[in-house]
Design an enzyme around this catalytic site. Sequence first.
Site, PDB file in Angstrom:
ATOM      1  N   LYS A 142      -0.559  -0.145  -6.366  1.00  0.00           N
ATOM      2  CA  LYS A 142       0.890  -0.389  -6.077  1.00  0.00           C
ATOM      3  C   LYS A 142       0.953  -2.131  -6.794  1.00  0.00           C
ATOM      4  CE  LYS A 142       2.452  -1.210  -1.152  1.00  0.00           C
ATOM      5  NZ  LYS A 142       3.320   0.041  -1.641  1.00  0.00           N
TER       6      LYS A 142
HETATM    7  C1  LIG Z   1       6.993   4.780  -3.801  1.00  0.00           C
HETATM    8  C2  LIG Z   1       6.443   4.718  -3.013  1.00  0.00           C
HETATM    9  N1  LIG Z   1       5.815   5.688  -2.574  1.00  0.00           N
HETATM   10  C3  LIG Z   1       5.565   5.601  -1.363  1.00  0.00           C
HETATM   11  C4  LIG Z   1       5.515   5.149  -0.227  1.00  0.00           C
HETATM   12  C5  LIG Z   1       4.633   5.302   0.292  1.00  0.00           C
HETATM   13  O1  LIG Z   1       3.150   3.902   0.673  1.00  0.00           O
HETATM   14  P1  LIG Z   1       2.968   3.820   2.230  1.00  0.00           P
HETATM   15  O2  LIG Z   1       2.814   5.173   3.533  1.00  0.00           O
HETATM   16  O3  LIG Z   1       1.069   3.259   2.328  1.00  0.00           O
HETATM   17  O4  LIG Z   1       2.844   2.723   2.908  1.00  0.00           O
HETATM   18  C6  LIG Z   1       5.498   3.653  -0.819  1.00  0.00           C
HETATM   19  C7  LIG Z   1       5.633   2.235  -0.344  1.00  0.00           C
HETATM   20  N2  LIG Z   1       6.848   1.460   0.169  1.00  0.00           N
HETATM   21  C8  LIG Z   1       7.274   0.516   0.486  1.00  0.00           C
HETATM   22  C9  LIG Z   1       6.749  -0.289  -1.159  1.00  0.00           C
HETATM   23  C10 LIG Z   1       8.053  -1.633  -0.796  1.00  0.00           C
HETATM   24  C11 LIG Z   1       8.545  -2.133  -0.005  1.00  0.00           C
HETATM   25  C12 LIG Z   1       8.470  -1.440   0.974  1.00  0.00           C
HETATM   26  C13 LIG Z   1       9.415  -1.731   2.204  1.00  0.00           C
HETATM   27  O5  LIG Z   1      10.096  -1.050   3.136  1.00  0.00           O
HETATM   28  O6  LIG Z   1       9.687  -3.183   2.173  1.00  0.00           O
HETATM   29  C14 LIG Z   1       8.412  -0.326   1.604  1.00  0.00           C
HETATM   30  C15 LIG Z   1       6.204   3.398  -2.071  1.00  0.00           C
HETATM   31  O7  LIG Z   1       6.781   1.695  -2.828  1.00  0.00           O
END
Ligand SMILES: Cc1ncc(COP(=O)(O)O)c(CNc2cccc(C(=O)O)c2)c1O
Length: 290
Positions: free
Chosen positions: A149
Amino acid sequence: MLVYIDGEYLPKEEAKISVFDHGLLYGDGVFEGIRSYKGRVFKLDEHLQRLYDSAKAIMLKIPIPIEDMEEAVLETLRRNQLHDAYIRLVITRGVGDLGLDPDKCPVPTIVIITDKITLYPPNFYDDGLEIVTVSVRRNYTEAVSPRIKSLNYLNNILAKIEGKQAGVEEVLMLNAEGYVVECSGDNIFFVKDNVIVTPPTHLGILEGVTRNTVIDLARELGITVEEKVFTRHDLYTAEECFLTGTAAEVIPVVKIDQRIVGNGSPGTVTQKLIEEFHHVTDVLGTPIYP
Ligand SMILES: Cc1ncc(COP(=O)(O)O)c(CNc2cccc(C(=O)O)c2)c1O
């Protein structure tokens, strides 16, 4: 609003970092998006473990131990008197010269931003989302691995731009081989013959904390979950489809590339998982206030 920067809690207006910070100059850093519900931070350990794993993957040594990072997150929430919040945790390589060399950045920068959570409109959940496949492929796993990430979100932002041009809220990304991997900010699942399917992590996805939570919840409900490689045809012919992410939580998808999913309404398995997810966020999590 107070922002944590390198051990200090600064008013938002004073929360600034150097223009020579490699997080700004090169996107050299990692981050996490975390949520708290009713005074408890959901899956804080899992998010922090992913943060430290992402940092390790880019050879960035976070200068404080994970326990101190946890306390810094909780203290930032306390100082802002937040209970239901969105937490953005950013670790950059730090200040260096204008060259790429990370060794010229002796001290990583740590930023913790907390804010009130802004929720997606309720109709997204009641009616479901429409998504389209974009031309931008998810990062090749041997480039900047999607498992990290990182602050390199241009791949996802270019996908998001295509989605906005198409008038949709989220977009589907394929990997270099054309297999379904994930969306610009969410993981993807489909349901067929009472089996839930999602791409395996090695295919080139961010291993979502919400993804893993939903897999566990589904299995506890006695639903089979398979992590396997699939194509858009499997999505087009699915009975249900949903996305997972910290901000979105669990959100139904009812149309993909102009194909109606199932009967065009959020599916029953999806709705059950939304209900279960809301239950666990109500009762689990690291308390912010003693
Ligand atoms: C490419 C990607 N895939 C899956 C997820 C979901 O991961 P989690 O279940 O750990 O959140 C993400 C993460 N999602 C993400 C990243 C950056 C900002 C925001 C926002 O909505 O503000 C959301 C992401 O960036």
